[in-house]
Design a protein around this motif. Structure first.
Motif, short mmCIF file in Angstrom:
data_model
loop_
_atom_site.label_atom_id
_atom_site.label_comp_id
_atom_site.label_asym_id
_atom_site.label_seq_id
_atom_site.Cartn_x
_atom_site.Cartn_y
_atom_site.Cartn_z
N ALA A 25 3.37 9.94 -1.29
CA ALA A 25 3.16 9.45 -0.10
C ALA A 25 1.74 9.66 0.38
O ALA A 25 1.06 8.91 0.74
CB ALA A 25 4.34 10.10 0.92
N ALA A 26 1.37 11.13 0.16
CA ALA A 26 0.05 11.59 0.33
C ALA A 26 -1.16 10.71 -0.16
O ALA A 26 -2.03 10.26 0.35
CB ALA A 26 -0.16 12.96 0.61
N ALA A 27 -0.99 10.56 -1.51
CA ALA A 27 -1.83 9.83 -2.36
C ALA A 27 -1.90 8.23 -1.74
O ALA A 27 -2.91 7.57 -1.80
CB ALA A 27 -1.62 9.72 -3.63
N LEU A 28 -0.72 7.72 -1.49
CA LEU A 28 -0.84 6.46 -0.98
C LEU A 28 -1.42 6.21 0.32
O LEU A 28 -2.29 5.22 0.47
CB LEU A 28 0.82 5.83 -0.60
CG LEU A 28 0.83 4.35 -0.28
CD1 LEU A 28 0.47 3.36 -1.13
CD2 LEU A 28 2.34 4.20 -0.09
N GLN A 58 7.44 3.58 5.21
CA GLN A 58 6.83 3.85 6.64
C GLN A 58 5.26 3.75 6.45
O GLN A 58 4.39 3.40 7.44
CB GLN A 58 7.07 5.24 6.72
CG GLN A 58 8.77 5.06 7.26
CD GLN A 58 9.26 6.69 7.59
OE1 GLN A 58 8.89 7.66 6.74
NE2 GLN A 58 10.42 6.81 8.52
N ILE A 59 4.95 4.14 5.29
CA ILE A 59 3.12 4.40 5.25
C ILE A 59 2.52 2.91 5.22
O ILE A 59 1.50 2.60 6.07
CB ILE A 59 2.84 5.04 3.86
CG1 ILE A 59 3.08 6.52 4.12
CG2 ILE A 59 1.26 4.92 3.70
CD1 ILE A 59 3.13 7.27 3.02
N LEU A 60 3.35 1.95 4.62
CA LEU A 60 2.80 0.41 4.43
C LEU A 60 3.04 -0.17 5.79
O LEU A 60 2.31 -1.02 6.19
CB LEU A 60 3.64 -0.03 3.20
CG LEU A 60 3.14 0.21 1.98
CD1 LEU A 60 4.10 -0.49 1.00
CD2 LEU A 60 1.72 0.13 1.53
N CYS A 61 4.11 0.29 6.65
CA CYS A 61 4.11 -0.22 7.94
C CYS A 61 3.00 0.17 8.85
O CYS A 61 2.54 -0.69 9.63
CB CYS A 61 5.60 0.15 8.54
SG CYS A 61 5.84 -0.74 10.03
#
Length: 115
Positions: A25-28, A58-61
């Motif tokens: 998640a952090a890298a994305l 969630q990150i992509l949103c």
């Protein structure tokens, strides 16, 4: 993850492979933050994703909302693989229409765009 920019069109392609879970998640997030300044349009290639969890969605949103505020686009490159669409359904992300801030109907999770 692999990122390529086509300088002439200001279009980028972020290629995601393997497991896209909380451990990535952090890298994305960092990659998406770095990219947003250098492109006008970002294509997400998720064909090589073998598994994911809600953190990736969630990150992509969040990235989609940020891109909209910057008047930029973020889309999936091609149809989504079953592992992705199945998880969107199970996680409750698949939508018939975008959220309240999605005035251009560009939501990443709209079913009609991803089939």
């Amino acid at each position: 993850m692999d990122f390529q920019i086509e300088a002439s069109t200001k279009t980028g392609r972020l290629i995601l492979n393997g497991e896209m879970g909380i451990q990535h998640a952090a890298a994305l997030k960092d990659q998406l933050l770095n990219v947003q300044e250098s492109v006008e349009h970002l294509d997400l290639d998720v064909q090589g994703v073998t598994g994911l969890d809600v953190s990736a969605l969630q990150i992509l949103c969040s990235a989609h909302r940020t891109f909209m505020k910057l008047r930029k686009e973020i889309t999936f490159a091609g149809p989504l693989p079953p592992v992705w669409t199945d998880f969107m359904e199970v996680a409750g992300f698949a939508r018939g229409k975008g959220c309240s801030v999605d005035s251009n109907s560009t939501c990443l999770w709209m079913k009609k765009r991803n089939l």
